[in-house]
Design an enzyme around this catalytic site. Structure first.
Site, mmCIF file in Angstrom:
data_model
loop_
_atom_site.group_PDB
_atom_site.id
_atom_site.type_symbol
_atom_site.label_atom_id
_atom_site.label_comp_id
_atom_site.label_asym_id
_atom_site.label_seq_id
_atom_site.Cartn_x
_atom_site.Cartn_y
_atom_site.Cartn_z
ATOM 1 N N SER A 63 -8.108 -5.262 7.000
ATOM 2 C CA SER A 63 -9.074 -5.848 6.069
ATOM 3 C C SER A 63 -10.269 -6.464 6.796
ATOM 4 C CB SER A 63 -8.390 -6.924 5.227
ATOM 5 O OG SER A 63 -7.240 -6.417 4.596
HETATM 6 N N1 SAH Z 1 -3.478 -7.173 5.926
HETATM 7 C C1 SAH Z 1 -3.449 -5.813 6.382
HETATM 8 C C2 SAH Z 1 -3.920 -4.960 5.220
HETATM 9 C C3 SAH Z 1 -3.369 -3.610 5.225
HETATM 10 S S1 SAH Z 1 -3.908 -2.586 3.881
HETATM 11 C C4 SAH Z 1 -4.376 -5.654 7.578
HETATM 12 O O1 SAH Z 1 -5.428 -6.306 7.598
HETATM 13 O O2 SAH Z 1 -4.077 -4.871 8.480
HETATM 14 C C5 SAH Z 1 -2.613 -2.831 2.699
HETATM 15 C C6 SAH Z 1 -1.217 -2.551 3.196
HETATM 16 O O3 SAH Z 1 -0.327 -2.726 2.093
HETATM 17 C C7 SAH Z 1 -0.996 -1.149 3.717
HETATM 18 O O4 SAH Z 1 -0.470 -1.193 5.016
HETATM 19 C C8 SAH Z 1 -0.016 -0.540 2.707
HETATM 20 O O5 SAH Z 1 0.862 0.406 3.293
HETATM 21 C C9 SAH Z 1 0.713 -1.770 2.227
HETATM 22 N N2 SAH Z 1 1.369 -1.636 0.921
HETATM 23 C C10 SAH Z 1 0.917 -1.024 -0.200
HETATM 24 N N3 SAH Z 1 1.811 -1.142 -1.206
HETATM 25 C C11 SAH Z 1 2.866 -1.846 -0.707
HETATM 26 C C12 SAH Z 1 4.101 -2.302 -1.251
HETATM 27 N N4 SAH Z 1 4.473 -2.056 -2.517
HETATM 28 N N5 SAH Z 1 4.938 -2.999 -0.461
HETATM 29 C C13 SAH Z 1 4.606 -3.268 0.835
HETATM 30 N N6 SAH Z 1 3.445 -2.859 1.406
HETATM 31 C C14 SAH Z 1 2.591 -2.170 0.656
#
Ligand code: SAH
Length: 214
Positions: A63
């Site tokens: 993000s």
């Molecule tokens: N805070 C992280 C954001 C990653 S993007 C960063 O800055 O690196 C959002 C993430 O949520 C992804 O890795 C995706 O695989 C995960 N995600 C989506 N749906 C999900 C769920 N139901 N349970 C767990 N993770 C999930």
């Protein structure tokens, strides 16, 4: 090179985070400490401190720094809290939370992302993080209630399990809307269990993917 990264990091904190009104000292200190360039691929290290998200594996993103700061500040952590994070991704937001909270429970649906994040965060010396691979919409009932919950993926409706697992006098921060745009919401639960909602403004996250089979 590490001096260069430190310089880029300071610049990020000043121009992207402080300048936009995030003033919580613990949050700013965490951003100064966590080496964001280690959470992206080697070819993207130099962009790691820029003002936008970057791609990571499985078509997901790390993000935008400001959004990570805004969401972290919204939890109003003081240092001892047990926190739940949904969407470990690169592990960057996890590290920021682990700098400030007592313990972070983090859930990611892709095993590979969870594993890479845990290897890196272990290497960086964080020993207050627990990892789970699975559907974060169910929360982590065995460790509930949580004194802060942060969801890093977008949903049309707040998963009821997460509301149930939020402790009294605590806050949940979550992007709520459709796939194109969402409202970044803070949902606060008071000591009687009453809920209140506040919007931090518009944002754009990848979707929270619910596992229908479980
Ligand atoms: N805070 C992280 C954001 C990653 S993007 C960063 O800055 O690196 C959002 C993430 O949520 C992804 O890795 C995706 O695989 C995960 N995600 C989506 N749906 C999900 C769920 N139901 N349970 C767990 N993770 C999930």
């Amino acid at each position: 090179m590490s001096d260069n990264f430190q310089c880029l990091r300071e610049n990020m904190v000043n121009t992207q985070i402080k300048a936009r009104g995030v003033n919580d000292k613990k949050v700013l200190a965490a951003f100064h400490r966590v080496p964001r360039h280690m959470f992206v691929g080697p070819d993207q290290e130099l962009q790691a401190y820029e003002d936008h998200p970057l791609p990571i594996e499985h078509d997901q993103t790390i993000s935008q720094p400001f959004i990570v700061a805004l969401m972290t500040e919204a939890l109003k952590l003081t240092g001892e809290e047990i926190v739940l994070e949904i969407g470990t991704g690169s592990g960057y937001q996890t590290a920021i939370l682990a700098e400030i909270a007592g313990h972070v429970y983090t859930i990611e649906r892709f095993e590979k992302l969870s594993r890479s994040a845990s290897i890196l965060l272990d290497k960086l010396g964080y020993n207050n993080i627990s990892y789970r691979v699975g559907d974060g919409t169910k929360g982590w009932p065995e460790e509930a209630p949580f004194e802060g919950i942060l969801v890093a993926a977008a949903t049309a409706d707040i998963p009821p399990a997460l509301m149930d697992q939020l402790a009294p006098n605590s806050r949940l921060v979550i992007p709520v809307g459709d796939s194109r745009s969402q409202d970044l919401l803070i949902v606060s639960k008071d000591d009687r269990g009453n809920l209140d909602r506040e919007s931090l403004g518009g944002c754009r996250f990848l979707p929270l993917v619910e596992d229908k089979e479980r």
